[in-house]
Motif scaffolding. Structure first.
Motif, mmCIF file in Angstrom:
data_model
loop_
_atom_site.group_PDB
_atom_site.id
_atom_site.type_symbol
_atom_site.label_atom_id
_atom_site.label_comp_id
_atom_site.label_asym_id
_atom_site.label_seq_id
_atom_site.Cartn_x
_atom_site.Cartn_y
_atom_site.Cartn_z
ATOM 1 N N GLY A 126 -4.302 -47.475 0.231
ATOM 2 C CA GLY A 126 -4.563 -46.696 1.001
ATOM 3 C C GLY A 126 -5.032 -46.744 2.237
ATOM 4 N N VAL A 127 -5.760 -47.849 2.625
ATOM 5 C CA VAL A 127 -5.880 -47.916 4.173
ATOM 6 C C VAL A 127 -4.529 -48.210 4.951
ATOM 7 C CG1 VAL A 127 -6.855 -49.729 5.754
ATOM 8 C CG2 VAL A 127 -8.065 -48.798 4.038
ATOM 9 N N ARG A 128 -3.608 -49.034 4.118
ATOM 10 C CA ARG A 128 -2.415 -49.275 4.967
ATOM 11 C C ARG A 128 -1.624 -47.659 5.012
ATOM 12 N NH1 ARG A 128 -0.479 -53.395 1.998
ATOM 13 N NH2 ARG A 128 -1.060 -54.523 3.506
ATOM 14 N N TRP A 129 -1.680 -46.965 4.317
ATOM 15 C CA TRP A 129 -0.949 -45.674 4.478
ATOM 16 C C TRP A 129 -1.537 -44.936 5.420
ATOM 17 C CZ3 TRP A 129 -2.392 -40.527 3.895
ATOM 18 C CH2 TRP A 129 -1.317 -39.718 3.865
ATOM 19 N N LEU A 130 -2.851 -44.751 5.446
ATOM 20 C CA LEU A 130 -3.408 -44.179 6.281
ATOM 21 C C LEU A 130 -3.135 -44.543 8.068
ATOM 22 C CD1 LEU A 130 -6.992 -43.317 4.873
ATOM 23 C CD2 LEU A 130 -5.121 -41.694 5.447
ATOM 24 N N GLN A 131 -3.015 -45.740 8.099
ATOM 25 C CA GLN A 131 -2.894 -46.385 9.342
ATOM 26 C C GLN A 131 -1.211 -46.217 9.621
ATOM 27 O OE1 GLN A 131 -4.299 -50.501 8.736
ATOM 28 N NE2 GLN A 131 -6.225 -49.677 9.478
ATOM 29 N N GLU A 132 -0.302 -46.284 8.616
ATOM 30 C CA GLU A 132 1.063 -45.985 9.007
ATOM 31 C C GLU A 132 1.076 -44.336 9.387
ATOM 32 O OE1 GLU A 132 2.904 -46.781 5.121
ATOM 33 O OE2 GLU A 132 2.986 -48.971 5.496
ATOM 34 N N GLN A 133 0.576 -43.542 8.812
ATOM 35 C CA GLN A 133 0.327 -42.037 9.307
ATOM 36 C C GLN A 133 -0.157 -41.880 10.614
ATOM 37 O OE1 GLN A 133 2.215 -40.009 7.453
ATOM 38 N NE2 GLN A 133 2.431 -41.731 6.145
ATOM 39 N N ARG A 134 -1.297 -42.692 10.848
ATOM 40 C CA ARG A 134 -1.752 -42.787 12.095
ATOM 41 C C ARG A 134 -0.767 -43.219 13.250
ATOM 42 N NH1 ARG A 134 -3.167 -46.394 15.255
ATOM 43 N NH2 ARG A 134 -3.675 -48.003 13.480
ATOM 44 N N THR A 135 -0.222 -44.266 12.942
ATOM 45 C CA THR A 135 0.901 -44.825 13.984
ATOM 46 C C THR A 135 2.126 -43.965 14.089
ATOM 47 O OG1 THR A 135 0.018 -47.043 13.383
ATOM 48 C CG2 THR A 135 2.283 -46.747 14.406
ATOM 49 N N LYS A 136 2.526 -43.193 12.983
ATOM 50 C CA LYS A 136 3.531 -42.358 13.107
ATOM 51 C C LYS A 136 3.291 -40.990 13.918
ATOM 52 C CE LYS A 136 6.882 -40.343 9.722
ATOM 53 N NZ LYS A 136 7.122 -39.993 8.239
ATOM 54 N N HIS A 137 2.103 -40.264 13.698
ATOM 55 C CA HIS A 137 1.795 -38.978 14.190
ATOM 56 C C HIS A 137 0.735 -39.162 15.559
ATOM 57 C CE1 HIS A 137 4.226 -37.491 11.034
ATOM 58 N NE2 HIS A 137 3.436 -38.157 10.149
ATOM 59 N N CYS A 138 0.040 -40.150 15.504
ATOM 60 C CA CYS A 138 -1.060 -40.079 16.633
ATOM 61 C C CYS A 138 -0.857 -41.148 17.665
ATOM 62 C CB CYS A 138 -2.426 -39.921 15.857
ATOM 63 S SG CYS A 138 -2.579 -38.797 14.769
ATOM 64 N N THR A 139 0.238 -41.594 17.946
ATOM 65 C CA THR A 139 0.139 -42.806 19.043
ATOM 66 C C THR A 139 1.085 -42.378 20.354
ATOM 67 O OG1 THR A 139 2.227 -43.746 17.798
ATOM 68 C CG2 THR A 139 0.094 -44.369 17.228
ATOM 69 N N ARG A 140 1.109 -43.225 21.220
ATOM 70 C CA ARG A 140 1.824 -43.116 22.529
ATOM 71 C C ARG A 140 2.363 -44.565 22.565
ATOM 72 N NH1 ARG A 140 -2.541 -40.971 26.526
ATOM 73 N NH2 ARG A 140 -2.560 -39.532 24.854
ATOM 74 N N ASP A 141 3.442 -44.841 23.290
ATOM 75 C CA ASP A 141 3.745 -46.233 23.718
ATOM 76 C C ASP A 141 2.976 -46.692 25.041
ATOM 77 O OD1 ASP A 141 5.805 -46.233 21.880
ATOM 78 O OD2 ASP A 141 7.548 -45.432 23.468
ATOM 79 N N VAL A 142 2.420 -47.927 24.591
ATOM 80 C CA VAL A 142 1.817 -48.501 25.866
ATOM 81 C C VAL A 142 2.483 -49.788 26.073
ATOM 82 C CG1 VAL A 142 -0.471 -47.254 25.545
ATOM 83 C CG2 VAL A 142 -0.069 -49.526 24.352
ATOM 84 N N THR A 143 2.201 -50.410 27.179
ATOM 85 C CA THR A 143 2.527 -51.912 27.332
ATOM 86 C C THR A 143 1.602 -52.705 27.195
ATOM 87 O OG1 THR A 143 4.766 -50.919 28.668
ATOM 88 C CG2 THR A 143 4.097 -53.302 29.028
ATOM 89 N N TYR A 144 1.886 -53.892 26.392
ATOM 90 C CA TYR A 144 0.544 -54.852 26.447
ATOM 91 C C TYR A 144 1.019 -56.070 27.183
ATOM 92 C CZ TYR A 144 -3.228 -57.386 24.809
ATOM 93 O OH TYR A 144 -4.687 -58.434 24.586
#
Length: 119
Positions: free
Chosen positions: A8-26
């Motif tokens: 469940g945690v993995r699925w939620l994190q995948e959804q966060r990454t898919k829908h609530c992220t932007r590209d940054v450079t580390y």
């Protein structure tokens, strides 16, 4: 039950990454990588014995631990590393202050930063 919670945690994190992220450079030294990050901030309180003060970090970045690979090696964040974020035609540069895992399964880093430059 633990496996179900971890999935469940993995699925939620995948959804966060898919829908609530932007590209940054580390960036660490000469090595860098573009990763997906969710932008946030952390609230914390300080008490000097006379008053309680509520502060915030300038910006937190949530990054999948598996994505942070520099020069072919999986790494953990280090104080002094930089995160570059493009915003409104400018590049904001943040320096890593501290980090911790954002979940009990150590799948996501919460990286606390401070703004150090605008380019």
């Amino acid at each position: 039950m633990a496996a179900l919670l971890e999935r469940g945690v993995r699925w939620l994190q995948e959804q966060r990454t898919k829908h609530c992220t932007r590209d940054v450079t580390y960036v660490r030294g000469a090595a860098s990588i573009v990763v997906k990050a969710t932008v946030g901030r952390t609230q914390f309180e300080t008490d000097d014995g006379h008053a309680v003060r509520v502060d915030f970090t300038e910006r937190d970045f949530l990054i999948q631990a598996a994505d942070l690979v520099l020069s072919g090696n999986a790494v953990t964040p280090q104080a002094g590393d930089r995160i570059r974020e493009s915003q409104n035609g400018q590049v904001l540069v943040f320096e890593v202050i501290d980090w911790r895992y954002s979940d009990p399964y150590r799948q996501t880093f919460r990286i606390e930063t401070k703004h150090v430059a605008t380019e």
